[in-house]
Design an enzyme around this catalytic site. Structure first.
Site, short mmCIF file in Angstrom:
data_model
loop_
_atom_site.label_atom_id
_atom_site.label_comp_id
_atom_site.label_asym_id
_atom_site.label_seq_id
_atom_site.Cartn_x
_atom_site.Cartn_y
_atom_site.Cartn_z
N PRO A 196 34.90 61.80 57.83
CA PRO A 196 34.88 60.83 56.75
C PRO A 196 35.17 61.41 55.37
CG PRO A 196 32.67 61.23 57.58
CD PRO A 196 33.63 61.87 58.54
N ASN A 197 35.93 60.64 54.61
CA ASN A 197 36.27 60.89 53.21
C ASN A 197 37.28 62.01 53.01
OD1 ASN A 197 34.58 58.86 51.95
ND2 ASN A 197 32.84 60.09 52.65
N ARG A 230 40.04 63.17 44.36
CA ARG A 230 38.77 63.19 43.63
C ARG A 230 38.12 64.56 43.81
NH1 ARG A 230 37.74 57.47 43.87
NH2 ARG A 230 39.51 56.83 42.65
N TYR A 288 36.68 70.50 46.09
CA TYR A 288 37.54 70.51 47.28
C TYR A 288 38.99 70.94 47.00
CZ TYR A 288 33.56 68.08 49.29
OH TYR A 288 32.30 67.75 49.71
N ASN A 292 36.70 69.53 61.18
CA ASN A 292 35.93 69.40 59.95
C ASN A 292 35.34 68.00 60.02
OD1 ASN A 292 34.82 69.10 57.47
ND2 ASN A 292 36.62 69.75 56.31
N ALA A 338 30.77 64.81 56.41
CA ALA A 338 29.32 64.62 56.32
C ALA A 338 28.67 64.40 57.71
CB ALA A 338 29.00 63.44 55.41
N GLU A 366 34.69 75.20 64.00
CA GLU A 366 34.24 74.31 62.92
C GLU A 366 34.78 74.85 61.60
OE1 GLU A 366 29.98 74.34 62.68
OE2 GLU A 366 29.93 72.96 60.97
N HIS A 372 34.95 74.11 57.23
CA HIS A 372 34.61 73.37 56.00
C HIS A 372 35.37 73.97 54.85
CE1 HIS A 372 31.53 71.21 58.08
NE2 HIS A 372 31.13 72.35 58.61
N ARG A 379 25.65 74.99 48.71
CA ARG A 379 25.49 73.62 48.23
C ARG A 379 24.08 73.10 48.54
NH1 ARG A 379 30.61 70.16 49.68
NH2 ARG A 379 29.67 68.90 48.02
#
Ligand code: CA2
Length: 141
Positions: free
Chosen positions: A8-9, A16, A21, A72, A75, A96, A98, A105
């Site tokens: 997601p996103n 943004r 990112y 990835n 969330a 995995e 990111h 974070r």
């Protein structure tokens, strides 16, 4: 065949929050992956979904169509037992990825359900992490 799955996103990449990112879009990341895959002699399917169930469907599909998975999960990394169960059932090597260093974070990003099913995890190197993941998989598949 390697499935590169994005959660997601991640479709918002480059549009943004560039301070977290970066400025590359998801289309740029796909181009980077396609170039790396070509160099490694590997075919990839690159997909993104905002829906947990669709990601589960694609992981199930990978069981019969892929030799490995780069994921990835966005969330859902931190929340999804469903994705963990799907990855375990797929019985394919999984890396995995990111973009950000999740350990620098918020605390809630420090735990990953995906890591329980992954061979390894790469985080903090931006889009290059996807290339590193494909290189790692190329040695396994
Ligand atoms: O660092 C990563 O790759 C993450 O998987 C990205 C997820 C986040 O929830 C994870 O904790 C770490 C968020 C993806 C959202 O990406 C956006 C990009 C640009 C603008 C808004 C969201």
């Amino acid at each position: 065949m390697v499935y590169v799955l994005n959660g997601p996103n991640l479709n918002m990449l480059g549009l943004r929050q560039p301070e977290i990112y970066g400025r590359d879009t998801l289309a740029d990341v796909e181009k980077l992956c396609q170039a790396a895959a070509k160099r490694l002699g590997m075919a990839i399917v690159f997909r993104q979904s905002n829906h947990e169930g669709e990601l589960v469907d694609w992981i199930q599909e990978a069981r019969s169509h892929a030799d490995g998975i780069v994921i990835n999960a966005g969330a859902y990394t931190h929340t999804s037992v469903a994705l963990l169960d799907a990855l375990n059932a797929a019985e394919k090597p999984c890396v995995e990825v990111h973009l950000s260093n999740i350990h620098r974070r918020e605390d809630f990003r420090h735990h990953s359900y995906i890591s329980l099913a992954a061979k390894g995890m790469i985080c903090g190197f931006g889009p290059k992490g996807y290339v590193l993941a494909l290189e790692a998989l190329a040695d396994i598949v």
